[in-house]
Design a protein around this motif. Structure first.
Motif, mmCIF file in Angstrom:
data_model
loop_
_atom_site.group_PDB
_atom_site.id
_atom_site.type_symbol
_atom_site.label_atom_id
_atom_site.label_comp_id
_atom_site.label_asym_id
_atom_site.label_seq_id
_atom_site.Cartn_x
_atom_site.Cartn_y
_atom_site.Cartn_z
ATOM 1 N N SER A 199 0.789 -1.173 -0.005
ATOM 2 C CA SER A 199 -0.151 -0.013 -0.131
ATOM 3 C C SER A 199 0.981 1.182 -0.036
ATOM 4 O O SER A 199 2.130 1.220 0.426
ATOM 5 C CB SER A 199 -0.868 0.129 1.478
ATOM 6 N N ASP A 200 0.324 2.418 -0.372
ATOM 7 C CA ASP A 200 1.123 3.547 -0.409
ATOM 8 C C ASP A 200 0.192 4.749 0.063
ATOM 9 O O ASP A 200 -0.094 5.525 -0.730
ATOM 10 C CB ASP A 200 1.725 3.862 -1.602
ATOM 11 N N GLN A 201 -0.431 4.536 1.182
ATOM 12 C CA GLN A 201 -1.535 5.515 1.372
ATOM 13 C C GLN A 201 -1.347 6.720 2.540
ATOM 14 O O GLN A 201 -2.400 7.346 2.852
ATOM 15 C CB GLN A 201 -2.855 4.858 2.101
ATOM 16 N N ASP A 258 4.819 10.282 0.364
ATOM 17 C CA ASP A 258 5.036 9.144 -0.334
ATOM 18 C C ASP A 258 5.978 8.104 0.372
ATOM 19 O O ASP A 258 7.019 8.446 0.469
ATOM 20 C CB ASP A 258 5.744 9.686 -1.783
ATOM 21 N N TYR A 301 -12.803 6.726 4.808
ATOM 22 C CA TYR A 301 -13.048 6.604 3.482
ATOM 23 C C TYR A 301 -14.302 5.468 3.010
ATOM 24 O O TYR A 301 -14.634 4.623 3.835
ATOM 25 C CB TYR A 301 -11.639 5.922 3.113
ATOM 26 N N PHE A 332 -9.261 0.108 -4.229
ATOM 27 C CA PHE A 332 -9.308 1.508 -4.508
ATOM 28 C C PHE A 332 -10.015 2.218 -3.324
ATOM 29 O O PHE A 332 -10.992 1.498 -2.810
ATOM 30 C CB PHE A 332 -9.814 1.823 -5.787
ATOM 31 N N ILE A 379 -8.720 12.240 -0.245
ATOM 32 C CA ILE A 379 -8.100 10.786 -0.444
ATOM 33 C C ILE A 379 -8.705 10.399 -1.911
ATOM 34 O O ILE A 379 -9.939 10.276 -1.854
ATOM 35 C CB ILE A 379 -8.043 9.720 0.714
ATOM 36 N N ASP A 397 -7.285 7.337 -3.728
ATOM 37 C CA ASP A 397 -6.370 6.308 -4.116
ATOM 38 C C ASP A 397 -6.828 5.258 -5.129
ATOM 39 O O ASP A 397 -7.765 4.477 -4.732
ATOM 40 C CB ASP A 397 -5.913 5.572 -2.527
ATOM 41 N N SER A 398 -5.991 5.215 -6.249
ATOM 42 C CA SER A 398 -6.264 4.084 -7.284
ATOM 43 C C SER A 398 -5.547 3.072 -6.909
ATOM 44 O O SER A 398 -4.721 2.821 -5.599
ATOM 45 C CB SER A 398 -5.349 4.661 -8.463
ATOM 46 N N ARG A 413 -1.783 3.013 -5.561
ATOM 47 C CA ARG A 413 -1.610 3.489 -4.226
ATOM 48 C C ARG A 413 -2.268 2.860 -3.297
ATOM 49 O O ARG A 413 -1.727 2.544 -2.283
ATOM 50 C CB ARG A 413 -2.014 5.034 -4.215
ATOM 51 N N ALA A 414 -3.524 2.391 -3.439
ATOM 52 C CA ALA A 414 -4.336 1.855 -2.290
ATOM 53 C C ALA A 414 -4.018 0.502 -1.814
ATOM 54 O O ALA A 414 -4.052 -0.046 -1.047
ATOM 55 C CB ALA A 414 -5.930 1.782 -2.709
#
Length: 152
Positions: A23-25, A29, A104, A121, A139, A141-142, A145-146
């Motif tokens: 994940s990158d949430q 970054d 979210y 996502f 937020i 997040d695609s 990223r998600a």
């Protein structure tokens, strides 16, 4: 009419399955390792841990998430959730530490034939409070990223 009533959507039942992925949430970054566990057909919790060690640009993030599936579809679970975590960054020798929280809604979908790979996502709102200030953010997040999770 009877066929309509008897047909129900079969969401992906992941009860008692453990998933591992990425994940990158975080608001900064910070690609992270992610772990997710489904405690029941409609509830899951997860964690994310991201680490970057560099003398001038280091980061550490740890977050926990709680999700509730609100709308099941074939090969997809729509969910709502909350997350909370700790974040620490060091940029140009300046440390900033604090917390992040978010709420979210999103989905986790499964490609036919790849029943153990969840692609996620999410969209919502978040707050980041570091020693250098407070930021509110939206937020979106695609899947890149998600994250993606492989379930055992």
């Amino acid at each position: 009419f009877y066929l309509f009533l008897s047909s129900t959507a079969h969401s992906k039942d992941l009860t008692n399955r453990l998933g591992v992925g990425y994940s990158d949430q975080f608001s900064t970054d910070l690609p992270s390792l992610a772990v997710k566990y489904h405690t029941s057909p409609d509830m899951s919790f997860g964690t994310q841990l991201g680490v970057q060690t560099d003398s001038n640009n280091s980061k550490l993030g740890f977050a926990v998430k709680l999700n509730k599936i609100i709308f099941p579809e074939d090969n997809m679970n729509f969910h709502m959730g909350v997350s909370a975590g700790l974040l620490s960054t060091k940029v140009a020798g300046v440390n900033n530490s604090g917390f992040e929280m978010s709420a979210y809604a999103g989905g986790e979908f499964f490609l036919p034939g790849l029943d153990s790979l969840g692609i996620t996502f999410e969209a919502g709102i978040g707050i980041t409070s570091l020693s250098n200030g407070v930021n509110f953010r939206t937020i979106a997040d695609s899947p890149l990223r998600a994250g993606m999770i492989f379930y055992f």
